[in-house]
Design an enzyme around this catalytic site. Structure first.
Site, PDB file in Angstrom:
ATOM      1  N   GLY A  12     -18.496  61.071 101.669  1.00 54.86           N
ATOM      2  CA  GLY A  12     -17.364  60.279 101.194  1.00 54.86           C
ATOM      3  C   GLY A  12     -16.066  61.070 101.187  1.00 54.86           C
ATOM      4  N   GLN A  13     -15.043  60.468 100.565  1.00 52.16           N
ATOM      5  CA  GLN A  13     -13.698  61.064 100.610  1.00 52.16           C
ATOM      6  C   GLN A  13     -13.672  62.450  99.951  1.00 52.16           C
ATOM      7  OE1 GLN A  13     -10.695  59.446  98.081  1.00 52.16           O
ATOM      8  NE2 GLN A  13      -9.008  60.051  99.420  1.00 52.16           N
ATOM      9  N   ILE A  36     -26.441  58.966 101.600  1.00 52.40           N
ATOM     10  CA  ILE A  36     -27.353  57.846 101.893  1.00 52.40           C
ATOM     11  C   ILE A  36     -27.281  57.477 103.386  1.00 52.40           C
ATOM     12  CG2 ILE A  36     -25.666  56.048 101.244  1.00 52.40           C
ATOM     13  CD1 ILE A  36     -28.835  55.263  99.883  1.00 52.40           C
ATOM     14  N   ARG A  37     -26.107  57.752 103.986  1.00 51.23           N
ATOM     15  CA  ARG A  37     -25.944  57.483 105.426  1.00 51.23           C
ATOM     16  C   ARG A  37     -26.212  58.750 106.219  1.00 51.23           C
ATOM     17  NH1 ARG A  37     -20.008  56.259 105.493  1.00 51.23           N
ATOM     18  NH2 ARG A  37     -20.168  57.410 103.554  1.00 51.23           N
ATOM     19  N   TYR A 142     -16.344  49.504  86.857  1.00 51.16           N
ATOM     20  CA  TYR A 142     -16.314  50.926  87.215  1.00 51.16           C
ATOM     21  C   TYR A 142     -15.896  51.771  86.005  1.00 51.16           C
ATOM     22  CZ  TYR A 142     -14.435  55.065  89.734  1.00 51.16           C
ATOM     23  OH  TYR A 142     -14.142  56.320  90.183  1.00 51.16           O
ATOM     24  N   LYS A 146     -17.952  54.652  84.007  1.00 45.61           N
ATOM     25  CA  LYS A 146     -17.467  56.032  83.880  1.00 45.61           C
ATOM     26  C   LYS A 146     -17.362  56.442  82.407  1.00 45.61           C
ATOM     27  CE  LYS A 146     -17.131  57.404  88.125  1.00 45.61           C
ATOM     28  NZ  LYS A 146     -18.003  58.481  88.610  1.00 45.61           N
TER      29      LYS A 146
HETATM   30  C1  AKB Z   1     -10.450  53.928  92.395  1.00 46.14           C
HETATM   31  O1  AKB Z   1      -9.350  53.486  92.743  1.00 46.14           O
HETATM   32  O2  AKB Z   1     -11.398  53.210  92.048  1.00 46.14           O
HETATM   33  C2  AKB Z   1     -10.653  55.421  92.361  1.00 46.14           C
HETATM   34  C3  AKB Z   1     -10.416  55.990  91.005  1.00 46.14           C
HETATM   35  C4  AKB Z   1      -9.061  55.987  90.418  1.00 46.14           C
HETATM   36  O3  AKB Z   1     -11.333  56.455  90.386  1.00 46.14           O
HETATM   37  N1  AKB Z   1      -9.778  56.039  93.316  1.00 46.14           N
END
Ligand code: AKB
Length: 313
Positions: A12-13, A36-37, A142, A146
């Site tokens: 990933g990034q 995973i890829r 998300y 977190k």
């Molecule tokens: C997102 O935009 O979801 C991420 C982050 C701020 O964690 N880049």
């Protein structure tokens, strides 16, 4: 001590840049990149690469034992925009992958864990210039995952002595790999589209200021927190980390200095609400005090680096 590093979600990034930096620092064969890829030839050419599912405890344990891993960087996650579309998948991935790694550390199979948190742990009620300890009422899937992850990291440190270290990353900007499924992705996309088409339609409104950071600073922060003495790490949930704050109009202006006819238009979509729930700027004085953090790259510097490298590509 003989260090062997496992990166989960290395393609990933963050993982792409982190893998090269860790390999440059500790040696190519000390750093096992997994994703995973399957590898597209980028990570496997300088060192070990394996396909690995962050949700599969036995498979992670097998890699840990085979390579005698000491440190794990867990980067696999579903980001904010995608997570709003697949809430349960996001929750399962973001939480179970973390438990897999924390439990390996609890059972003394690994010594140290890095797990990234995000500015997404904050919500609409969080004050601006956000302090380390503050109101946290995230309103995204998300962000909720977190925030819960941060609580679990601190719990595993307090109850089981797990040496877990974490940073609340702002939006990250890099040229090697595209981000996937985040709300801050526009700040990478804009450079690609400016060079390719001379214009960009932004999915956030022009005045949406968010905390951001150039990838080299984020990688340096990650290595610094991981290599700092254990006693220096006073926050075991996750550290605030500030880089640069800007809005789409300001980044467009900096692009125009390099691509003079660049045109920006705006069509905010569902990501606007996510962005509006996050703070505009972050106070990272605890990271500065505890492990000497300091951001280096300005918006203008970052734009020059991005344009130059994307042109070379
Ligand atoms: C997102 O935009 O979801 C991420 C982050 C701020 O964690 N880049």
């Amino acid at each position: 001590m003989k260090k062997r590093i496992l990166i989960i979600g290395a393609s990933g990034q963050i993982g792409t840049d982190l893998t090269s930096q860790l390999r440059a620092t500790f040696g190519n064969h000390k750093v096992i990149a997994t994703d995973i890829r399957d590898d597209d030839g980028t990570l496997g050419k300088d060192g070990p690469f394996e396909v690995l599912d962050a949700m599969d405890y036995e498979a992670i344990e097998d890699v840990v034992i085979r390579y005698e891993i000491t440190d794990v960087y867990l980067l696999a996650a579903m980001l904010s925009a995608t997570a709003e579309k697949f809430p349960m998948r996001a929750w399962n991935l973001n939480m179970n992958s973390l438990f897999n790694v924390l439990n390996l550390a609890k059972d003394k199979k690994i010594k140290k864990v890095f797990w990234p948190s995000s500015i997404a742990v904050f919500g609409p009620t969080t004050p601006n210039n956000t302090p380390q300890k503050t109101v946290m009422e995230p309103s995204t899937v998300y962000g909720i995952s977190k925030q819960a992850g941060e609580r679990w990291c601190e719990y595993y440190f307090n109850k089981y002595g797990v040496d877990v270290r974490s940073i609340r990353y702002p939006g990250l900007i890099s040229y090697k790999t595209l981000p996937g499924g985040g709300t801050t992705d526009y700040a990478v996309d804009i450079y690609h589209k400016a060079l390719k088409h001379g214009k960009y339609i932004c999915f956030l409104s022009k005045e949406t200021t968010l905390p951001m950071m150039y990838i080299d600073d984020a990688i340096r922060a990650t290595l610094t927190i991981m290599e700092s003495p254990k006693e220096a790490i006073k926050v075991r949930s996750s550290y605030n980390l500030a880089g640069i704050s800007f809005n789409p109009e300001e980044i467009a202006e900096s692009v125009r200095k390099q691509v003079p006819n660049f045109e920006m238009s705006y069509a905010p979509d569902f990501r606007q609400e996510i962005a509006d729930s996050w703070p505009q700027s972050i106070d990272d004085s605890e990271a500065q005090k505890d492990w000497g953090w300091k951001n280096n790259t300005s918006l203008e510097d970052m734009t020059s680096i991005m344009i130059k490298n994307l042109k070379d590509k």
